[in-house]
Design an enzyme around this catalytic site. Sequence first.
Site, PDB file in Angstrom:
ATOM      1  N   ASN A   1      64.534 -35.355  24.713  1.00 14.06           N
ATOM      2  CA  ASN A   1      64.248 -36.920  24.809  1.00 14.06           C
ATOM      3  C   ASN A   1      63.129 -37.194  23.930  1.00 14.06           C
ATOM      4  O   ASN A   1      62.090 -36.884  24.383  1.00 14.06           O
ATOM      5  CB  ASN A   1      64.473 -37.776  26.144  1.00 14.06           C
ATOM      6  CG  ASN A   1      64.124 -39.213  26.094  1.00 14.06           C
ATOM      7  OD1 ASN A   1      63.540 -39.535  27.083  1.00 14.06           O
ATOM      8  ND2 ASN A   1      64.432 -39.781  25.148  1.00 14.06           N
ATOM      9  N   GLY A   2      63.210 -37.944  22.883  1.00 13.87           N
ATOM     10  CA  GLY A   2      62.357 -38.453  22.168  1.00 13.87           C
ATOM     11  C   GLY A   2      62.293 -38.245  20.544  1.00 13.87           C
ATOM     12  O   GLY A   2      63.611 -38.167  20.100  1.00 13.87           O
TER      13      GLY A   2
ATOM     14  N   CYS B   1      67.941 -41.130  24.957  1.00  9.66           N
ATOM     15  CA  CYS B   1      68.414 -39.957  25.435  1.00  9.66           C
ATOM     16  C   CYS B   1      67.772 -40.000  26.824  1.00  9.66           C
ATOM     17  O   CYS B   1      66.869 -40.628  27.404  1.00  9.66           O
ATOM     18  CB  CYS B   1      67.953 -38.698  24.745  1.00  9.66           C
ATOM     19  SG  CYS B   1      68.719 -38.658  23.191  1.00  9.66           S
TER      20      CYS B   1
ATOM     21  N   TYR C   1      62.709 -52.763  29.197  1.00 10.91           N
ATOM     22  CA  TYR C   1      64.057 -52.713  29.178  1.00 10.91           C
ATOM     23  C   TYR C   1      64.874 -51.421  29.495  1.00 10.91           C
ATOM     24  O   TYR C   1      65.844 -51.546  30.315  1.00 10.91           O
ATOM     25  CB  TYR C   1      64.490 -52.978  27.606  1.00 10.91           C
ATOM     26  CG  TYR C   1      65.918 -52.646  27.091  1.00 10.91           C
ATOM     27  CD1 TYR C   1      66.938 -53.787  27.411  1.00 10.91           C
ATOM     28  CD2 TYR C   1      66.142 -51.549  26.731  1.00 10.91           C
ATOM     29  CE1 TYR C   1      68.066 -53.387  27.390  1.00 10.91           C
ATOM     30  CE2 TYR C   1      67.476 -51.236  26.348  1.00 10.91           C
ATOM     31  CZ  TYR C   1      68.473 -52.260  26.528  1.00 10.91           C
ATOM     32  OH  TYR C   1      69.950 -52.050  26.086  1.00 10.91           O
TER      33      TYR C   1
ATOM     34  N   GLY D   1      71.863 -43.307  27.417  1.00  9.87           N
ATOM     35  CA  GLY D   1      72.697 -42.733  26.144  1.00  9.87           C
ATOM     36  C   GLY D   1      74.095 -42.798  26.310  1.00  9.87           C
ATOM     37  O   GLY D   1      74.621 -42.047  27.477  1.00  9.87           O
TER      38      GLY D   1
HETATM   39  P1  AMP Z   1      69.239 -58.442  19.601  1.00 10.33           P
HETATM   40  O1  AMP Z   1      70.531 -58.994  19.702  1.00 10.33           O
HETATM   41  O2  AMP Z   1      69.304 -57.419  18.428  1.00 10.33           O
HETATM   42  O3  AMP Z   1      67.902 -59.429  19.581  1.00 10.33           O
HETATM   43  O4  AMP Z   1      69.052 -57.640  20.994  1.00 10.33           O
HETATM   44  C1  AMP Z   1      68.389 -58.048  21.981  1.00 10.33           C
HETATM   45  C2  AMP Z   1      68.961 -57.553  23.374  1.00 10.33           C
HETATM   46  O5  AMP Z   1      69.188 -56.066  23.122  1.00 10.33           O
HETATM   47  C3  AMP Z   1      68.252 -57.743  24.385  1.00 10.33           C
HETATM   48  O6  AMP Z   1      68.911 -58.634  25.163  1.00 10.33           O
HETATM   49  C4  AMP Z   1      67.750 -56.404  25.086  1.00 10.33           C
HETATM   50  O7  AMP Z   1      68.215 -56.451  26.567  1.00 10.33           O
HETATM   51  C5  AMP Z   1      68.638 -55.492  24.366  1.00 10.33           C
HETATM   52  N1  AMP Z   1      67.994 -54.421  23.627  1.00 10.33           N
HETATM   53  C6  AMP Z   1      66.452 -54.453  23.636  1.00 10.33           C
HETATM   54  N2  AMP Z   1      66.202 -53.311  23.145  1.00 10.33           N
HETATM   55  C7  AMP Z   1      67.104 -52.458  23.290  1.00 10.33           C
HETATM   56  C8  AMP Z   1      67.634 -51.026  22.548  1.00 10.33           C
HETATM   57  N3  AMP Z   1      66.485 -50.314  22.236  1.00 10.33           N
HETATM   58  N4  AMP Z   1      68.741 -50.513  22.762  1.00 10.33           N
HETATM   59  C9  AMP Z   1      69.682 -51.448  23.130  1.00 10.33           C
HETATM   60  N5  AMP Z   1      69.455 -52.866  23.551  1.00 10.33           N
HETATM   61  C10 AMP Z   1      68.387 -52.998  23.556  1.00 10.33           C
END
Ligand code: AMP
Length: 481
Positions: A111-112, A11, A251, A37
């Site tokens: 947020n949290g 969030c 990220y 979000g």
């Molecule tokens: P995955 O396909 O599940 O391995 O997702 C990895 C990708 O999702 C990477 O390219 C990250 O940039 C992105 N990512 C990592 N953490 C998050 C998150 N909490 N929410 C959304 N995207 C994420």
Amino acid sequence: MSTGRHWREECGVVGIAAVEGASELASLALHALQHRGQESAGITVADGHRLLTHKRMGLVADVFDEGTTRALSGNWAIGHVRYSTAGGSNLLNAQPLQVASHRGTISLAHNGNLVNAHELRREMELQGSIFSTTSDTEVILHLLARHSGAQVEDALLEVLPRVKGAYSLVALTRDRLIAVRDPYGFRPLCLGRYRDSYVVASESCAFDIIGARYLRDIAPGEMVVLGDGELSSRQLPIKARERRCVFEHVYFSRPDSIVFGQHVESARRRSGEILGREAPADADLVCAVPDSSNTAALGYSRVTGIPFELALIRNHYVGRTFISPAQKVRDMSVRIKFNPVADVVAGRRVVMIDDSIVRGTTMRKLVKLMRAAGAAEVHLRIASPPVTNPCYYGIDTPVRNELIAASHSVDEIRTYLRVDSLAYLSLAGLREAAGDQDNHCDACFTGNYPVSFAEEPGRDAIERSAGVRIPVKALPADGEE
Ligand code: AMP
């Protein structure tokens, strides 16, 4: 945040104190926080007498237009953007949450994630409380409503020690804005100056868009009360060691933001540089998986001397991969989102930089696309360590058995992704990049959870408490999808 089965959320929050046209400013600020979000957006305004909330499912641009913001008249505003996994997503859980209590109307945005929300809720329900959402934010509102003190800020100081976990909160009464960070300072929250008043936001990029000036972070455990042009600061009566979320740097936050008092861009660039020193590759070009790893890729390129190229193009008109809840849709959305530039990669040895691997879904598809575009070799470098543990403090990570690194070695992951080589940034490297002075939470990489919980929260808690053994996700064999 939602205490239901699908409770993980990310969030962003904003607050505007004593400024004419507060709702317009809040809506602009929410635009800048949209990456935090994308599921629902909401604003509460106060005009000295009453509070008014408008919230809907969808992006900020879908929820607020000129008409809706103009109808939200008042000099005070708080706003919220929210994303949770789809099952728990509904308008009831959208924020801010506005309620009437014995001390007047109050609205809250959070947020949290609270790790003892279930227990507190159960306790209050047994005493007759009726909850109208599955949100842990409502637990805070109930605690507040039960407190007999007259002032919201006094009540907050007394009830917040009962809640455990991560909270960066903004609360609005008819003539005051209150901003609080939990004593660990898991999630960011910063204070800015706008004309002769104040604004608060999850990230400083929200200040840039409205022409406000970043002043400082709200400190862990600090409560800031903003009256008409005035600011007073108080401290929660709990001491904790600071534990800021390192994943904000990896990220989550925007590189043009100041988060935890640090420029996200420089932490990310350093992570790429350290990765380049720790795991150089023999290759012809470096490319980023845009956008979150652009900066790390530039750092990697600078240190290794391998030229940076724009080899992967991202379609900006589709949402983040995680938005699609079903795995099938997620697989498809990778193709919708990214396309390699064949002219750049054909016949060349490529190093791809990504900020993290979570399930591995995105990367497996990307590597396939890169090879189809003619890449001679694909080497993968990840600008953070393997994600081995779910986050319970407000970042959306899947349940443990979906995290590929929770149950597979780096070599197994390399085989699964079909890359020629794979290396992750070391934990020490990430700490150095983030300027860590033993003040970060790195539970997603280490399993060291700073705030303990009676039972591990999250979706798999339900299976675990029912005695179901959670199967480790089997990786498809080579050649299989
Ligand atoms: P995955 O396909 O599940 O391995 O997702 C990895 C990708 O999702 C990477 O390219 C990250 O940039 C992105 N990512 C990592 N953490 C998050 C998150 N909490 N929410 C959304 N995207 C994420």
